[in-house]
Motif scaffolding. Structure first.
Motif, short mmCIF file in Angstrom:
data_model
loop_
_atom_site.label_atom_id
_atom_site.label_comp_id
_atom_site.label_asym_id
_atom_site.label_seq_id
_atom_site.Cartn_x
_atom_site.Cartn_y
_atom_site.Cartn_z
N GLY A 43 0.82 -1.21 0.00
CA GLY A 43 0.00 0.00 0.00
C GLY A 43 0.86 1.26 0.00
N THR A 44 0.34 2.32 -0.56
CA THR A 44 1.03 3.60 -0.57
C THR A 44 0.26 4.59 0.27
OG1 THR A 44 -0.17 4.25 -2.57
CG2 THR A 44 1.97 3.22 -2.88
N PRO A 45 0.95 5.45 1.02
CA PRO A 45 0.26 6.43 1.89
C PRO A 45 -0.46 7.51 1.05
CG PRO A 45 2.62 6.81 1.90
CD PRO A 45 2.42 5.56 1.12
#
Length: 205
Positions: A203-205
């Motif tokens: 996941g990416t912030p």
């Protein structure tokens, strides 16, 4: 507490007399049941039951790494339960063996549901083999003595109880284990097939 409250209610309600209310305490069967609860609790506190369970519930694999047949494993579980319940109260035996069997089944990757009902039945099988095996045997014995009958000897019920126990053992080990559910702990299924149950995500912030 429930039985005691019911007795008091019947007494003060005028339904039974004080003599009738106290007559049960003079019954030898009732007195023996009370003593058996004390003995069972004392044995439970010593940890003997846990030690016996650990000895009989050994690794399912033999010395050559082969799995023992499930009927044989079930018989090894039921044998000590039946023997103990013939001489002690059934309730503490089932209560103590239940968590032990749950932990053992999880370690051996076996469905615990295939062992809990046989555990209960094994305790019942032992209870019908001796005079003190169940509270019912003692109560009936006391009533027989009150009515002038000879009552039971200690192992008289074994003439019927032992054959019933043997037939029950065979049925549960050969047929019962096929009818009982094979539901296992979800965590054990993850260990058996980790690739089917894990998804890797980033996941990416």
């Amino acid at each position: 507490m429930i039985f005691g409250a019911a007795l008091v209610a019947l007494l003060f309600g005028g339904i039974i007399s004080p003599e009738e209310a106290l007559s049960g305490f003079s019954n030898k069967g009732v007195a023996t049941i009370g003593l058996l609860f004390i003995v069972s609790q004392a044995v439970e506190n010593t940890g003997v039951f846990q030690h016996i369970a650990g000895r009989f519930l050994s690794d399912r694999h033999d010395g050559h790494g082969k799995k023992r047949p499930l009927p044989l494993v079930m018989l090894k579980m039921m044998a000590p339960v039946t023997l103990l319940s013939a001489f002690l109260n059934n309730t503490p035996i089932v209560t103590i063996f239940t968590p032990v069997i749950k932990r053992w089944a999880a370690v051996q990757r076996l469905a615990v549901g295939k062992f809990l009902i046989p555990l209960s039945y094994a305790a019942i099988f032992g209870g019908v083999c001796t005079l003190i095996g169940t509270s019912t045997n003692l109560v009936v014995h006391g009533l027989m003595l009150e009515h002038g009958m000879t009552g039971f000897t200690f192992f008289e019920l074994a003439k019927v109880g032992v054959p019933i126990a043997l037939v029950g053992f065979l049925y549960l080990s050969l047929f019962g284990q096929r009818l009982l559910p094979d539901r296992r702990d979800p965590l054990s299924r993850l260990d058996e097939a980790p690739k089917k149950n894990f998804i890797e995500m980033e996941g990416t912030p």
